[in-house]
Design a protein around this motif. Structure first.
Motif, mmCIF file in Angstrom:
data_model
loop_
_atom_site.group_PDB
_atom_site.id
_atom_site.type_symbol
_atom_site.label_atom_id
_atom_site.label_comp_id
_atom_site.label_asym_id
_atom_site.label_seq_id
_atom_site.Cartn_x
_atom_site.Cartn_y
_atom_site.Cartn_z
ATOM 1 N N UNK A 143 33.398 51.798 46.273
ATOM 2 C CA UNK A 143 34.887 51.491 46.036
ATOM 3 C C UNK A 143 35.862 52.070 46.964
ATOM 4 N N UNK A 144 37.138 51.523 46.829
ATOM 5 C CA UNK A 144 38.166 52.153 47.950
ATOM 6 C C UNK A 144 39.494 51.930 47.252
ATOM 7 N N UNK A 145 40.439 52.783 47.232
ATOM 8 C CA UNK A 145 41.823 53.075 46.892
ATOM 9 C C UNK A 145 42.815 51.917 47.509
ATOM 10 N N UNK A 146 42.217 51.396 48.419
ATOM 11 C CA UNK A 146 43.093 50.216 49.001
ATOM 12 C C UNK A 146 42.711 48.701 48.547
ATOM 13 N N UNK A 147 41.736 48.925 47.664
ATOM 14 C CA UNK A 147 41.394 47.358 47.056
ATOM 15 C C UNK A 147 42.506 46.687 46.631
ATOM 16 N N UNK A 150 42.817 41.646 42.173
ATOM 17 C CA UNK A 150 41.660 41.423 41.101
ATOM 18 C C UNK A 150 40.424 40.889 41.374
ATOM 19 N N UNK A 151 40.747 39.690 42.350
ATOM 20 C CA UNK A 151 39.499 39.000 43.070
ATOM 21 C C UNK A 151 38.694 39.950 43.873
ATOM 22 N N UNK A 152 39.264 40.667 44.615
ATOM 23 C CA UNK A 152 38.710 41.853 45.350
ATOM 24 C C UNK A 152 37.877 42.719 44.534
ATOM 25 N N UNK A 153 38.404 43.317 43.385
ATOM 26 C CA UNK A 153 37.920 44.192 42.645
ATOM 27 C C UNK A 153 36.603 43.637 41.786
ATOM 28 N N UNK A 155 34.749 41.537 43.180
ATOM 29 C CA UNK A 155 33.466 41.568 44.002
ATOM 30 C C UNK A 155 32.794 43.019 44.172
ATOM 31 N N UNK A 156 33.485 43.855 43.638
ATOM 32 C CA UNK A 156 33.033 45.362 43.554
ATOM 33 C C UNK A 156 32.141 45.655 42.308
ATOM 34 N N UNK A 157 30.857 44.954 42.419
ATOM 35 C CA UNK A 157 29.911 45.028 41.440
ATOM 36 C C UNK A 157 29.528 46.315 41.065
ATOM 37 N N UNK A 158 29.744 46.746 39.697
ATOM 38 C CA UNK A 158 29.424 48.079 39.101
ATOM 39 C C UNK A 158 30.461 48.998 39.232
ATOM 40 N N UNK A 159 31.751 48.686 39.629
ATOM 41 C CA UNK A 159 32.865 49.419 39.294
ATOM 42 C C UNK A 159 33.755 48.890 38.292
ATOM 43 N N UNK A 160 33.597 49.417 37.070
ATOM 44 C CA UNK A 160 34.190 48.822 35.971
ATOM 45 C C UNK A 160 34.884 49.572 34.775
ATOM 46 N N UNK A 266 46.884 48.996 38.408
ATOM 47 C CA UNK A 266 46.133 47.998 37.925
ATOM 48 C C UNK A 266 44.499 48.369 37.715
ATOM 49 N N UNK A 267 44.070 49.542 38.490
ATOM 50 C CA UNK A 267 42.483 49.740 38.465
ATOM 51 C C UNK A 267 41.868 49.482 39.312
ATOM 52 N N UNK A 268 42.352 48.459 40.512
ATOM 53 C CA UNK A 268 41.384 47.774 41.208
ATOM 54 C C UNK A 268 40.910 48.691 42.198
ATOM 55 N N UNK A 269 41.581 49.900 42.742
ATOM 56 C CA UNK A 269 40.912 50.601 43.708
ATOM 57 C C UNK A 269 40.169 51.939 43.170
ATOM 58 N N UNK A 270 39.586 51.865 41.917
ATOM 59 C CA UNK A 270 38.630 53.014 41.396
ATOM 60 C C UNK A 270 37.744 53.031 42.521
#
Length: 339
Positions: A143-147, A150-153, A155-160, A266-270
């Motif tokens: 993951x990355x704090x700069x994600x 939502x579409x990018x998030x 694509x981070x399979x397994x970060x939920x 938003x939680x995108x960057x977990x």
């Protein structure tokens, strides 16, 4: 000869599926992997594992832990794991850290922390793949704090995230914060990639030496590609946040009041970090066994410690700050820092 090969393949031992309860060893503003030496780092993390945690985490220091916050392997495993901390944002602009709960499958009394898995299949079986242990000096992030979106998030399979009805809830998995109050709290899930290039213990971005063929919710991962041919354990973290205690303070406009410690509402960057610290061949021996979860403890093959022993383990406080009543500054949570 061909028949013998088939028979041998059918009786080959399955590989272990390991699960540990881990209490919190520290909550502080350090990140020795992405920001080595910076005291303080950019944002606050929750850390579990060996009590040698510090601002640099050189390999030689990693193995100097006198104890660890894992319920198993307390003499064999000094691995250190960490994630960003979750806060509740009050309408007056101040923040309060969200407490961490223990997982339902673990013994009572664990001080916050995470549940950590080393698997190669799923929750229901061990599988037959040969798993190669991580090597001394190995490290990675996911993951990355700069994600940014939502579409990018997605694509981070397994970060939920999982909106918990109770501590046993596991579905559905969401790529961002739940849009409503959750009766049992919020669970964050971090699955790391499990395919290694077989050469590099790290990479400049801490991710390129690994490749993800995983799917959602502990489903069996796909085969490793030629570029990253070595199958390693599927490491996953589960962290349960007690957001339910804030249910009566939810904003009147219905907007999400939770924020990660780097300012993400938003939680995108977990994201999460992993520093391998198992001693000798202990992880390889464990993964070569056929046990599953709790059956791997009490010397079969992993050593165990009590919850009380685990909770005693604390890392030295190197950055001191008040994590409650903090104010927002430049879209990040800024507490009073004392060196």
């Amino acid at each position: 000869m061909r028949l013998n090969a088939i028979v041998l393949s059918l009786i080959a031992p399955s590989q272990a599926a390991l699960r540990f309860g881990c209490s919190t060893v520290s909550i502080q503003r350090l990140d020795p992997l992405v920001e080595p030496g910076n005291t303080p780092s950019a944002h606050v993390h929750q850390i579990v594992g060996g009590n040698a945690f510090n601002a640099t985490m050189e390999v030689r220091l990693l193995y100097q832990s006198s104890r660890a916050t894992l319920i198993s392997n307390h003499t064999d495993d000094s691995t250190i794991d960490w994630t960003a901390v979750m806060f509740f944002k009050h309408t007056n602009g101040s923040y309060k850290r969200v407490p961490i709960m223990q997982n339902a499958a673990l013994p009572n009394g664990i001080n916050g922390g995470m549940t950590i898995y080393y698997t190669q299949h799923d929750f229901n079986g061990n599988g037959k793949d040969k798993i190669t242990s991580f090597k001394p000096g190995f490290r990675m992030t996911v993951g990355s704090p700069t994600t940014p979106t939502l579409d990018a998030a997605k694509k981070n399979v397994g970060l939920r995230y999982v909106c918990l009805n109770d501590k046993n809830t596991r579905f559905p998995e969401l790529p961002d914060f739940p849009p409503k109050p959750c009766k049992g709290g919020i669970m964050t899930v971090h699955h790391f990639p499990s395919c290694w290039d077989g050469k590099n213990l790290d990479s400049p971005d801490h991710q390129s030496h690994m490749f993800n063929t995983g799917k959602e919710a502990f489903q069996p991962a796909g085969p490793c590609p030629a570029s990253h041919p070595v199958k390693m354990p599927q490491v996953a973290y589960e962290t349960l946040w007690d957001t339910a205690q804030f249910k009566d303070m939810w904003p009147a406009d219905g907007s999400n009041p939770f924020v990660l410690s780097f300012g993400d509402q938003k939680g995108y960057g977990t994201h999460a970090d992993y520093l391998f610290g198992w001693k000798g061949d202990s992880l390889q021996r464990a993964m070569d066994s056929s046990c599953m979860f709790n059956a791997c403890e009490n010397g079969k093959p992993l050593k165990s410690q009590s919850v009380a022993e685990m909770n005693k383990c604390q890392a030295k406080k190197r950055v001191t700050e008040n994590l409650d009543g903090c104010k927002s500054s430049n879209k990040k949570i800024s507490c009073q820092v004392q060196h």
